[in-house]
Write a protein that holds these residues in place. Structure first.
Motif, PDB file in Angstrom:
ATOM      1  N   UNK A  24       0.922  -1.242  -0.003  1.00  0.00           N
ATOM      2  CA  UNK A  24      -0.114   0.026  -0.046  1.00  0.00           C
ATOM      3  C   UNK A  24       0.822   1.304  -0.020  1.00  0.00           C
ATOM      4  N   UNK A  25       1.982   1.296   0.434  1.00  0.00           N
ATOM      5  CA  UNK A  25       2.826   2.339   0.705  1.00  0.00           C
ATOM      6  C   UNK A  25       3.428   2.648  -0.677  1.00  0.00           C
ATOM      7  N   UNK A  30       1.576   6.380  -7.098  1.00  0.00           N
ATOM      8  CA  UNK A  30       0.209   6.781  -7.789  1.00  0.00           C
ATOM      9  C   UNK A  30      -0.612   7.733  -7.066  1.00  0.00           C
ATOM     10  N   UNK A  31      -0.341   7.763  -5.630  1.00  0.00           N
ATOM     11  CA  UNK A  31      -0.972   8.650  -4.846  1.00  0.00           C
ATOM     12  C   UNK A  31      -2.112   8.340  -4.277  1.00  0.00           C
ATOM     13  N   UNK A  32      -2.517   6.914  -4.600  1.00  0.00           N
ATOM     14  CA  UNK A  32      -3.701   6.315  -3.982  1.00  0.00           C
ATOM     15  C   UNK A  32      -3.200   5.349  -3.087  1.00  0.00           C
ATOM     16  N   UNK A  68      -3.752  16.270   3.914  1.00  0.00           N
ATOM     17  CA  UNK A  68      -5.139  16.189   3.150  1.00  0.00           C
ATOM     18  C   UNK A  68      -6.129  15.241   3.709  1.00  0.00           C
ATOM     19  N   UNK A  69      -7.410  15.416   3.596  1.00  0.00           N
ATOM     20  CA  UNK A  69      -8.257  14.606   3.968  1.00  0.00           C
ATOM     21  C   UNK A  69      -8.095  13.260   3.228  1.00  0.00           C
ATOM     22  N   UNK A  70      -7.724  13.319   2.162  1.00  0.00           N
ATOM     23  CA  UNK A  70      -7.695  11.820   1.479  1.00  0.00           C
ATOM     24  C   UNK A  70      -6.553  10.946   2.214  1.00  0.00           C
ATOM     25  N   UNK A  71      -5.717  11.423   2.978  1.00  0.00           N
ATOM     26  CA  UNK A  71      -4.802  10.597   3.742  1.00  0.00           C
ATOM     27  C   UNK A  71      -5.614   9.959   4.728  1.00  0.00           C
TER      28      UNK A  71
END
Length: 275
Positions: free
Chosen positions: A88-89, A95-97, A186-189
């Motif tokens: 995942x890392x 990719x940023x995802x 960011x909230x995405x994190x």
């Protein structure tokens, strides 16, 4: 052989609880801040091997405490969690995802493929393990309810990242390319951490026997000392940068630790006592 090693490690941690749980993270916080503020020679500033060594020392209570519980099934769970953490890392960096576009600015030990720390499990595992152990203690008999246990543990994992990520960004460990409203995060994190927390908690819940964990928690007073180190290290860093929200989140973890009624750090004697 294994039992002998476990006994020696157990004794080592018991004899040096205060140094490991309080002194080491406090000194670590000072060194990290001095590195970030250019108060150290370049040769030792953010030294990757020093960072990894310090982290490993702070992990000793968790390693010594859980070692007797790692059977074949738990070993498989930890291996699966290791694979997941690296996967995942790497996905996130390339990719940023799912966390958002970010870049490592400091080498946290040797870097795998030049992209993520090879010691990633040393940084990642404690977030999940400490959350699980804390919740088992605080929930008591209610921890037997899967529908309560798993989401509560996942929420605590997310809470720990609310403390960790802003401090790491402030120090310059990594940076989110688009910044973020929460101290550069960011909230995405945190949406990504919901996924990571759920997967990691489910793996640990499958791998470890909860009755064995309860028994070990009852007999091993230092099992959550690594969480004490976390609160000290990242609480100090957040305070140093005036980041009050994550500092208060760290303090809340400290209050939760006190509610377990397992820690009594006597300031006068500077000695951790078990109630």
């Amino acid at each position: 052989m294994r039992e002998a090693v476990e006994r020696r490690l157990d004794a080592l941690v018991r004899e040096h609880r205060f140094e490991i749980a309080i002194v080491f993270p406090a000194v670590g916080a000072v060194l990290l801040l001095a590195s970030a503020w250019n108060r150290l020679p370049a040769s030792v500033s953010f030294d990757p091997y020093l960072i990894l060594f310090g982290t490993l020392v702070m992990r000793l209570p968790l390693v010594a405490g859980l070692a007797p519980l790692v059977d074949r099934k738990a070993g498989v769970a930890l291996l699966a969690l290791t694979a997941y953490a690296f996967g995942i890392e790497l996905l996130g960096v390339t990719t940023g995802w799912p966390y958002g576009e970010f870049t490592y600015l400091v080498e946290l030990g040797p870097m795998l493929f030049g992209k993520v720390p090879a010691g990633l499990p040393v940084f990642f595992f404690p977030l999940v393990l400490n959350s699980y152990l804390l919740c088992v203690l605080l929930l008591g008999p209610r921890a037997d309810r899967t529908r309560l246990r798993l989401p509560v543990v996942a929420a605590v994992v997310l809470w720990m990242d609310v403390v960790l990520d802003p401090a790491a960004v402030a120090l310059g460990f990594w940076q989110y390319d688009a910044g973020g409203a929460y101290y550069g995060v960011p909230l995405s994190n945190y949406l990504g951490w919901v996924l990571s927390a759920v997967v990691a908690v489910a793996l640990l819940d499958w791998g470890f026997d909860r009755a064995d964990i309860r028994e070990r928690l009852a007999s091993c007073e230092f099992l959550l000392d690594d969480l004490v180190s976390f609160v000290v290290l990242w609480g100090v860093v957040n305070l140093a940068y005036g980041q009050l929200a994550p500092a208060l989140a760290a303090a809340a973890l400290g209050v939760a630790l006190r509610r377990t009624d397992r820690f009594d750090f006597d300031v006068a004697s500077v000695e951790p006592l078990r109630r």
